[in-house]
Scaffold this active site. Structure first.
Site, PDB file in Angstrom:
ATOM      1  N   THR A 282       0.839  -1.205   0.000  1.00  0.00           N
ATOM      2  CA  THR A 282       0.000   0.000   0.000  1.00  0.00           C
ATOM      3  C   THR A 282       0.870   1.250   0.000  1.00  0.00           C
ATOM      4  O   THR A 282       0.581   2.227  -0.703  1.00  0.00           O
ATOM      5  CB  THR A 282      -0.931  -0.014   1.233  1.00  0.00           C
ATOM      6  OG1 THR A 282      -1.752  -1.178   1.162  1.00  0.00           O
ATOM      7  CG2 THR A 282      -1.812   1.222   1.281  1.00  0.00           C
TER       8      THR A 282
ATOM      9  N   HIS B 219       2.143   1.802  -3.449  1.00  0.00           N
ATOM     10  CA  HIS B 219       1.125   2.429  -4.306  1.00  0.00           C
ATOM     11  C   HIS B 219       1.058   3.922  -4.033  1.00  0.00           C
ATOM     12  O   HIS B 219       0.999   4.739  -4.958  1.00  0.00           O
ATOM     13  CB  HIS B 219      -0.257   1.799  -4.057  1.00  0.00           C
ATOM     14  CG  HIS B 219      -0.427   0.464  -4.696  1.00  0.00           C
ATOM     15  ND1 HIS B 219      -0.285   0.268  -6.047  1.00  0.00           N
ATOM     16  CD2 HIS B 219      -0.729  -0.738  -4.174  1.00  0.00           C
ATOM     17  CE1 HIS B 219      -0.483  -1.011  -6.315  1.00  0.00           C
ATOM     18  NE2 HIS B 219      -0.748  -1.649  -5.201  1.00  0.00           N
TER      19      HIS B 219
ATOM     20  N   HIS C  96       1.100   3.050   8.165  1.00  0.00           N
ATOM     21  CA  HIS C  96      -0.142   2.623   8.820  1.00  0.00           C
ATOM     22  C   HIS C  96       0.077   1.377   9.675  1.00  0.00           C
ATOM     23  O   HIS C  96      -0.853   0.893  10.299  1.00  0.00           O
ATOM     24  CB  HIS C  96      -1.245   2.366   7.780  1.00  0.00           C
ATOM     25  CG  HIS C  96      -0.856   1.361   6.740  1.00  0.00           C
ATOM     26  ND1 HIS C  96      -0.156   1.703   5.609  1.00  0.00           N
ATOM     27  CD2 HIS C  96      -1.023   0.027   6.677  1.00  0.00           C
ATOM     28  CE1 HIS C  96       0.078   0.615   4.896  1.00  0.00           C
ATOM     29  NE2 HIS C  96      -0.433  -0.425   5.530  1.00  0.00           N
TER      30      HIS C  96
HETATM   31 ZN   LIG Z   1       0.185  -2.375   5.105  1.00  0.00          ZN
END
Ligand SMILES: [Zn+2]
Ligand SMILES: [Zn+2]
Length: 350
Positions: free
Chosen positions: A64, A67, A84
């Site tokens: 993620t 990205h 995160h």
């Molecule tokens: Zn992650």
């Protein structure tokens, strides 16, 4: 109220002279737009009522983040502090927890009012936002997060291992969602950190065989070296009762149903970029089940905290630990495909 943070140019909440907070900037890993990601100064956070400050210890990076840092994430805005997957230590006493207590930061911010939230499924909130994607993340010196999103960790748990709690919770939920039974054969497509964690959870859940396939040779070799059973998917039709697709890659979707045995399940774990092809005739003729899984519930997180204490040796998936200043390099190394799990080290690292 997290909405105000969404529009900050840095993605981190700002301090201001009016509230008397120290405006000293701090270092953070910031996606600056396009493919530019680097350490930069950002304002120190000023938590809202009900939020607490956490000194990050380790921050895991994943696909993620890649990205986001390639400008491909639909929700991330330039200036975002990434991160995160965060564990750290409380700056101040909060609720029952003392200052310095180790905590996992649950990054999910749900709206509380949509139909999913009302039905107790806030992890699939229709307006779900995440710390580190929609608001400033943990790759920094100080993170503000809702106090009720902090999960106390046992003092005995190594914080590097704890940094894997977030992806472990993702993997654990994928296996729970699959409703896999003892004696089932599991096949995992994609041997990145999520694939390896899914394979580990499937083994724990009673799979009689757990195979993996991975098109990137270096990753396949790394997974084999960790003791995973790697196979070439050519000739593997009908090889599993449960197939976990941890790739989100459009080259996989046309073939993934073929690896499931009649009556089997295909679990979509990886995030696809958009509409992809699958043969729904196969779903019908062979009574396949297609199952989606997204992030995790608080119970999945609690189980991941327990598993990270020894049920699964998660720290063996960490291949690099870098300082915040090397945030750009960390992203580049993941992009090069030469790493499994890369952690950034914050100020509370041991
Ligand atoms: Zn992650
Ligand atoms: Zn909601």
């Amino acid at each position: 109220m997290v909405g105000s943070q969404d529009t900050e140019t840095t993605g981190a909440s700002t301090s201001s002279a009016c509230c008397g907070r120290d405006p000293t900037p701090m270092r953070a890993v910031v996606w600056q737009g396009g493919t530019v990601v680097a350490a930069a100064d950002v304002p120190a956070p000023a938590p809202e009522p009900g939020w607490a400050l956490v000194k990050p210890a380790y921050v895991g990076l994943c696909g993620t983040d890649l990205h986001i840092c390639r400008g491909e994430h639909p929700r991330a805005k330039p200036g975002l502090v990434i991160g995160h997957e965060v564990v750290g230590r409380l700056l101040h006493a909060t609720g029952d927890l003392q200052a310095g207590s180790p905590v996992f930061v649950n990054p999910l911010l749900s709206c509380g009012t949509c139909r999913a939230c009302r039905r107790g499924r806030s992890h699939i909130c229709e307006n779900l936002r995440l710390i580190g994607i929609d608001v400033g993340g943990g790759a920094t010196e100080l993170l503000a997060a809702p106090a009720d999103h902090l999960v106390a960790l046992p003092a005995s748990l190594d914080l590097r291992a704890a940094a894997l709690i977030e992806p472990l919770a993702v993997a654990l939920r994928a296996v729970r969602r699959s409703e896999m039974h003892v004696g089932d054969r599991a096949h995992v497509v994609g041997a990145g950190p999520i694939g390896l964690l899914v394979a580990s959870c499937a083994r724990l859940a009673g799979a009689v065989t757990v195979t993996l396939s991975e098109p990137v040779p270096r990753r396949a070799e790394a997974a084999a070296a960790l003791g995973f059973d790697m196979v070439d998917t050519e000739g593997q039709d009908r090889c599993a009762d449960v197939v976990f697709d941890c790739t989100g890659h459009p080259s996989v979707s046309p073939k993934v149903l073929g690896w499931a045995a009649a009556g089997g399940s295909v679990v979509t774990v990886g995030a696809y970029p958009g509409v992809v092809g699958v043969n729904l005739q196969e779903v019908m003729f062979r009574e396949l089940k297609m199952i989606g899984t997204r992030v995790y519930t608080p119970d999945d997180v609690a189980a991941a905290v327990t598993l990270a204490q020894g049920g699964i040796d998660v720290s063996r998936f960490v291949t690099a630990v870098l300082p915040l200043e090397d945030g750009g390099l960390a992203i580049a190394r993941i992009q090069a495909g030469s790493e499994l799990k890369v952690l950034l080290e914050g100020p509370a690292a041991a």
